[in-house]
Design a protein around this motif. Structure first.
Motif, PDB file in Angstrom:
ATOM      1  N   HIS A  48       0.838  -1.191   0.000  1.00 37.57           N
ATOM      2  CA  HIS A  48       0.000   0.000   0.000  1.00 37.57           C
ATOM      3  C   HIS A  48       0.879   1.250   0.000  1.00 37.57           C
ATOM      4  O   HIS A  48       2.056   1.206   0.393  1.00 37.57           O
ATOM      5  CB  HIS A  48      -0.921   0.010   1.234  1.00 37.57           C
ATOM      6  CG  HIS A  48      -0.156   0.088   2.532  1.00 37.57           C
ATOM      7  ND1 HIS A  48       0.243   1.278   3.103  1.00 37.57           N
ATOM      8  CD2 HIS A  48       0.297  -0.892   3.362  1.00 37.57           C
ATOM      9  CE1 HIS A  48       0.905   1.035   4.220  1.00 37.57           C
ATOM     10  NE2 HIS A  48       0.952  -0.272   4.412  1.00 37.57           N
ATOM     11  N   GLN A  49       0.286   2.372  -0.426  1.00 34.87           N
ATOM     12  CA  GLN A  49       0.969   3.653  -0.365  1.00 34.87           C
ATOM     13  C   GLN A  49       1.006   4.132   1.092  1.00 34.87           C
ATOM     14  O   GLN A  49       0.091   3.823   1.876  1.00 34.87           O
ATOM     15  CB  GLN A  49       0.224   4.681  -1.210  1.00 34.87           C
ATOM     16  CG  GLN A  49       0.311   4.429  -2.717  1.00 34.87           C
ATOM     17  CD  GLN A  49       1.525   5.085  -3.347  1.00 34.87           C
ATOM     18  OE1 GLN A  49       2.619   5.084  -2.768  1.00 34.87           O
ATOM     19  NE2 GLN A  49       1.332   5.654  -4.517  1.00 34.87           N
ATOM     20  N   PRO A  50       2.046   4.883   1.508  1.00 41.59           N
ATOM     21  CA  PRO A  50       2.119   5.354   2.904  1.00 41.59           C
ATOM     22  C   PRO A  50       0.872   6.124   3.336  1.00 41.59           C
ATOM     23  O   PRO A  50       0.403   5.964   4.472  1.00 41.59           O
ATOM     24  CB  PRO A  50       3.362   6.250   2.898  1.00 41.59           C
ATOM     25  CG  PRO A  50       4.210   5.714   1.784  1.00 41.59           C
ATOM     26  CD  PRO A  50       3.247   5.256   0.739  1.00 41.59           C
ATOM     27  N   PHE A  53      -2.290   4.039   4.717  1.00 43.27           N
ATOM     28  CA  PHE A  53      -2.040   3.087   5.802  1.00 43.27           C
ATOM     29  C   PHE A  53      -3.309   2.796   6.603  1.00 43.27           C
ATOM     30  O   PHE A  53      -3.598   1.643   6.952  1.00 43.27           O
ATOM     31  CB  PHE A  53      -0.944   3.633   6.717  1.00 43.27           C
ATOM     32  CG  PHE A  53      -0.675   2.750   7.909  1.00 43.27           C
ATOM     33  CD1 PHE A  53      -0.138   1.485   7.739  1.00 43.27           C
ATOM     34  CD2 PHE A  53      -0.967   3.176   9.205  1.00 43.27           C
ATOM     35  CE1 PHE A  53       0.111   0.665   8.834  1.00 43.27           C
ATOM     36  CE2 PHE A  53      -0.734   2.364  10.294  1.00 43.27           C
ATOM     37  CZ  PHE A  53      -0.192   1.112  10.112  1.00 43.27           C
ATOM     38  N   SER A  76       4.516  -0.942   3.255  1.00 39.88           N
ATOM     39  CA  SER A  76       4.404   0.418   2.751  1.00 39.88           C
ATOM     40  C   SER A  76       5.384   0.603   1.590  1.00 39.88           C
ATOM     41  O   SER A  76       6.599   0.479   1.772  1.00 39.88           O
ATOM     42  CB  SER A  76       4.704   1.430   3.859  1.00 39.88           C
ATOM     43  OG  SER A  76       4.621   2.749   3.366  1.00 39.88           O
TER      44      SER A  76
END
Length: 528
Positions: A48-50, A53, A76
């Motif tokens: 996933h993208q930061p 989260f 991440s």
């Protein structure tokens, strides 16, 4: 039993699908794949993208509720632009390079349904290249809409090992057979060596853009095959430019430089206008240099740089130009001998010698004479809108002669084509009669007798009296073939055309050299 491990990307749109209880009524691919009755997911590696989260945590919690046995591991992975191929591919490659794959105890699946189209393509490329020892997992909703009843949807697993898919592999085989038939213009050749050669050329033509070198006697079909290779690559979108061909034996002096590399106005006497040259005309396409061995050393040096750097100076210019072309070269010369004699640059030969294919002459492929006669008749019909057929007796009579050792076919397939064209032109009511076939056979015999090298007389043979008449006749034939050939290898291929097919590594030149030594003769003495 091995564990099932799924690697996937959080879908910031599809995996969100509303808040609170509403999300359970909608299809969410990452959650749904862990709810499939026949698919056990022991661990989910979720990228996933930061900034996503919190959402990733929510999805992980939902999975724990519906599939407690599934361990969810969040990763991440930062991507400034999820639509940038280089960035996405690089970030995924970094992830799989660090990941501790354990194929002995775990099976891996790559979920490609979520993420941008770029992400899905990158997962596919990494899996296909075996950076991921995995199969591809694809999920879909039960109906046309993700909000349709049956929120679990469906899944399918695709193994990129095509050997598992008989239908696909048979189709690929048919496509390959079509490509090889295309290179042969649909001629069902019967010579196993030639068929194997064409199959290899087909693979190289579609997998490599490196230079190719076609060798073989004049008239063996080098020009024709080069154009077919171009057409095959063009139809498969391997190149977009045009086919440009030139016979280097026709180029001399300033004309050679100008024809190939172009010139600026005033570069030499008579250069009243600038000229682009064939190399620039072939930009984005294919350049066929037939009889490349006839180029001068200066032209060879410029050609080498043009091949390696895609840049060169037109004749008389002080500014470089560029051209990105694919190259096929042809020659009837013995290139290693040409290099050894200093007539051809060794570095250029090394550059064009990556893929070298020797096209045998017609005399080495006598079993292919019959299908080529039919091909030439069909070509005549297309070009002249006139159907021509052989009478049965005429056809059998001509083929018996054409396939016999008496027919030397020095002009190879070009000569056969001319022979068929003559008969078709003279045929009354579109039928080649026995008399017309016999007339053509006489014409061929006369032509070969006129152009043949003088046969050595008995007094020219070494110590003729000590040899049987059988040996004398055999040696006369061998000497005749040697004098009509440009190299020891070419003469050997013609003399051992049948027996060489059964040898894994035929060394025709060595066999011929040993034969001549029995009579105290050498190749140099014969050609001198």
């Amino acid at each position: 039993m091995k564990k099932n491990v799924v690697i996937g990307v959080l879908g910031t749109v599809l995996d969100r699908r509303g808040k609170r209880e509403k999300r359970w009524n909608r299809w969410r691919p990452t959650v749904a794949l862990c709810q499939q009755e026949n698919l056990r997911v022991d661990r989910l590696e979720l990228l996933h993208q930061p900034q996503s989260f919190t959402m990733a945590q929510q999805v992980a919690e939902d999975i724990r509720q519906v599939s407690p046995q599934t361990e969810v591991v969040l990763h991440s992975v930062a991507q400034n632009d999820p639509w940038d191929f280089e960035e996405v591919y690089g970030s995924f490659l970094d992830f799989v390079s660090r990941y501790p794959f354990d194929t002995d105890s775990e099976e891996y699946l790559v979920h490609i349904t979520t993420g941008t189209h770029v992400a899905q393509i990158c997962w596919f490329l990494l899996t296909e290249a075996r950076y991921l020892p995995a199969r591809i997992l694809q999920t879909s909703p039960a109906g046309k809409s993700p909000d349709a009843p049956g929120a679990l949807g469906h899944y399918s697993i695709i193994d990129l090992d095509l050997s598992r898919y008989a239908t696909l592999t048979s189709r690929f085989l048919r496509e390959q057979q079509h490509s090889t038939s295309f290179l042969k213009s649909g001629i069902e050749t019967r010579n196993p060596g030639f068929n194997s050669l064409i199959e290899q050329i087909e693979r190289v033509a579609l997998r490599s853009s490196a230079p190719m070198l076609l060798t073989g006697p004049t008239g063996a079909g080098k020009s024709f095959l080069a154009e077919r290779i171009y057409q095959l690559r063009h139809t498969r979108h391997r190149l977009a430019g045009k086919f440009v061909a030139v016979n280097c034996a026709t180029l001399r002096g300033d004309n050679a430089m100008s024809t190939l590399f172009g010139h600026v106005k005033g570069a030499f006497t008579g250069a009243q206008q600038a000229r682009s040259g064939l190399l620039r005309e072939a930009d984005g396409g294919m350049l066929f240099l037939d009889e490349i061995a006839e180029l001068g050393l200066d032209e060879q040096a410029m050609l080498l740089r043009a091949i390696e750097e895609k840049r060169f100076f037109p004749y008389g210019a002080d500014k470089e130009v560029s051209s990105d072309f694919q190259l096929i070269a042809g020659t009837h010369r013995d290139m290693p001998q040409w290099v050894a004699e200093g007539r051809f640059r060794e570095d250029l030969y090394a550059r064009i010698n990556m893929w070298t294919f020797h096209l045998p002459g017609l005399a080495e492929r006598r079993e292919d004479i019959e299908p080529n006669v039919e091909f030439e008749l069909a070509r005549y019909a297309r070009e002249h809108q006139t159907q021509v057929r052989f009478d049965k007796e005429a056809r059998n009579h001509f083929l018996r002669f054409a396939c016999s050792p008496e027919a030397s076919w020095r002009g190879n397939f070009r000569e056969l084509g001319a022979s068929v064209t003559r008969m078709a032109t003279l045929a009354d009511q579109g039928r080649v009669s026995l008399a017309l076939a016999e007339e053509e056979i006489g014409r061929l015999r006369t032509g070969w007798r006129t152009s043949a090298s003088p046969q050595p007389s008995a007094t020219e043979l070494p110590d003729v009296a000590q040899y049987d008449l059988f040996d004398q006749c055999q040696l006369q034939t061998v000497l005749s073939v040697c004098r009509a050939s440009d190299s020891l290898s070419e003469a050997g291929r013609r003399l051992f055309a049948v027996s060489r097919q059964s040898k894994k590594q035929p060394n025709d030149a060595d066999r011929l050299r040993k034969y001549l030594a029995r009579f105290g003769l050498s190749w140099e003495e014969i050609k001198g």
